[in-house]
Design a protein around this motif. Structure first.
Motif, short mmCIF file in Angstrom:
data_model
loop_
_atom_site.label_atom_id
_atom_site.label_comp_id
_atom_site.label_asym_id
_atom_site.label_seq_id
_atom_site.Cartn_x
_atom_site.Cartn_y
_atom_site.Cartn_z
N ILE A 127 -4.13 -3.71 -5.19
CA ILE A 127 -3.95 -4.16 -4.33
C ILE A 127 -5.54 -5.27 -4.69
N ARG A 170 1.26 -0.99 -0.68
CA ARG A 170 -0.15 -0.05 0.38
C ARG A 170 1.00 1.35 0.27
N ASP A 216 -1.51 1.60 -5.10
CA ASP A 216 -3.30 2.00 -4.44
C ASP A 216 -4.39 0.96 -4.38
N GLU A 217 -5.47 1.34 -3.98
CA GLU A 217 -6.26 0.27 -3.35
C GLU A 217 -6.49 -0.41 -4.45
#
Length: 386
Positions: A343, A335, A339-340
Motif C-alpha cells: 500500500i 488492505r 500488505d502495508e
C-alpha cells in the motif's frame, strides 16, 4: 555515529532545495539556506552497508516498509531529485553523459496482472490506466478518459473499413470506441492475461467480434506486412526498453501501409539516462523513458515523419492526483488483499509520479507521425479540435 555522517555527506551533494532530515535519535540535519519545504523522518537506523546503494532507492524502500515518513511538499522532493539527477545537463548543456544500457523487460506483465479487481477499485469505468484529457477542470475522470480516447482517435482521422492496430490495448476501451464510432476493423494486442480476458469479454458483450480481434501477443511477434492503415499505441512504449526502441519502430513500419498514420502516446523524459532505481525494481522492471529528441532521432532514421507533437503533461498530473485520491479512498479494500508495504509502495508511486509531471522532469506526449511521406493528409488539424 558513522551512519549519520555518511548520510549527511551523501545528501550534502544534493545541492538544490531546502529540506531537513530527522534521524532515528531525533537529531535534525537541515539542507539549504531557506525554510525546509519537506522533511524525511527516519524511524530506524540505516545499516552501514546499505548506505552505499542508490540513495533514492533506499529511501523509497524504507518508506514502503514504514521505516521512513515524508512530510511536506512532494513537488519539492521531485525537484530535488530532478536537479540532482540531471545537473550534468542543466549546468553545462554541451556535456553529454554516457547512456547506460538497460535490460529488456521480461516481467512487465506482473504490474498489469495484479488483477482486474485491484485496478477497478481506483480507475474509472473505462479501466483506462493512462493519461486522461480534461477539457475543463471540473470533469470527472470517466469523462476525461473518454475525452482522451476521442482526442486520440480524431488525430488518426479514421475512415470506415480502415484497419487499425492498437499496440498495448489494455482493457480494450479505445478499440471498442474505434470500432463502434468510426467503423474500423481493429486488432488489439496486450501481454497481460487479465487485460486480454476483460477486453475479450467487452468485445463479446457488445457483439463486435466481426470488427475487433484481441490478441495475447507481444508486438515483436506480429507478422503483418503493409497491412494496417493506422496504428495507435497508448501508454505502452515506456515498457519496450532502451535496447528495443529502434526495433519498435521497425516493427510498426513493417505493419503499417506506406503513408499510414501512427499515433504514439507515451511518457518521455527530459534527458537520456538511467531509469530511477526504485521504479525499475518495484514498479516497471525493464522500462525506460526516452527523451523526445531520442525518439525523434530514432523514428527519423526509419523514415517516419512528425506531423504533430502535443504535450499532455498537466493532464497526466491531474489524472495521477485523482488516482491517488481514489486509491486512498479504497485503501481498506486494498488492505484485504495486500500488505502495508504494498500500500505504501503504491501510494508513493502515484504521488511521486504526479510530482514528476508537475516539475517537468517527465512529460507526456502524443506524437502523430506518418510512415514515409504522405501528401494526402489534411492541410490543418482542425478536425481534431472541432
Amino acid at each position: 555515529m558513522l551512519e549519520k555522517k555518511i548520510i549527511k555527506l551523501i545528501l550534502s551533494k544534493w545541492d538544490y532545495g531546502d529540506f531537513r532530515i530527522v534521524f532515528w535519535d531525533k537529531e535534525e540535519f537541515i539542507l539549504g539556506k531557506n525554510q525546509p519545504k519537506f522533511s524525511l523522518i527516519l524511524k530506524e537506523k540505516i545499516p552501514f552497508y546499505v548506505l552505499f546503494k542508490d540513495t533514492s532507492l533506499i529511501f523509497a524502500q524504507y518508506y514502503m516498509q514504514g521505516k521512513l515518513d515524508i512530510e511536506g511538499d512532494y513537488n519539492e522532493i521531485a525537484k530535488v531529485l530532478y536537479y540532482f539527477s540531471n545537473k550534468k545537463y542543466l549546468k553545462n548543456k554541451n556535456v553529454l553523459s554516457k547512456i547506460a544500457q538497460n535490460k529488456e523487460s521480461e516481467n512487465i506483465k506482473s504490474h498489469y496482472d495484479l488483477g482486474n479487481d485491484f485496478y477497478k477499485l481506483w480507475l474509472d469505468e473505462t479501466m483506462s490506466y493512462s493519461c486522461a484529457y480534461f477539457k475543463n477542470p471540473k470533469e470527472t475522470l470517466y469523462e476525461a478518459q473518454l475525452n482522451k480516447i476521442e482526442h486520440t482517435l480524431k488525430k488518426l482521422n479514421l475512415k470506415p473499413k480502415e484497419k487499425l492496430l492498437d499496440i498495448g490495448c489494455g482493457w480494450g476501451w479505445l478499440s471498442v470506441i474505434a470500432a463502434q464510432k468510426y467503423g474500423v476493423e481493429v486488432v488489439g494486442i496486450t501481454i497481460s492475461k487479465e487485460q486480454y480476458q476483460k477486453a475479450n469479454e467487452r468485445v463479446k458483450e457488445l457483439g463486435l467480434e466481426n470488427q475487433i480481434e484481441i490478441k495475447l501477443q507481444n508486438y515483436q511477434d506480429l507478422k503483418y506486412h503493409n497491412y494496417f492503415d493506422k496504428v495507435v499505441s497508448v501508454g505502452m512504449f515506456e515498457h519496450v526498453g532502451r535496447k528495443n526502441l529502434d526495433l519498435y519502430f521497425v516493427k510498426v513500419k513493417q505493419m503499417l501501409k506506406p503513408g499510414g498514420l501512427f499515433l504514439l502516446h507515451s511518457i518521455l523524459s527530459m534527458f537520456e539516462g538511467k531509469t530511477n532505481a526504485w521504479i525499475d525494481k518495484y514498479i516497471f522492471p525493464g522500462g525506460y523513458l526516452p527523451s523526445l529528441r531520442e525518439v525523434i532521432s530514432i523514428m527519423s532514421e526509419r523514415d517516419f515523419h512528425l506531423l504533430l507533437a502535443e504535450s499532455l503533461r498537466l493532464h497526466y498530473a491531474k489524472t495521477l492526483d485523482i488516482w491517488t485520491n481514489n486509491f486512498n479512498l479504497a485503501v481498506d479494500q486494498v488492505r484485504k488483499k495486500y500488505d502495508e508495504e504494498f500500500i505504501r509502495m503504491w501510494n508513493l508511486y502515484l504521488r511521486s509520479c504526479s510530482a514528476a509531471f508537475k516539475v517537468g522532469s517527465v512529460d507526456l506526449f502524443q506524437l502523430l507521425i506518418t510512415k514515409e511521406i504522405n501528401n494526402e493528409i489534411p492541410l490543418t488539424q482542425e478536425h481534431i479540435y472541432k
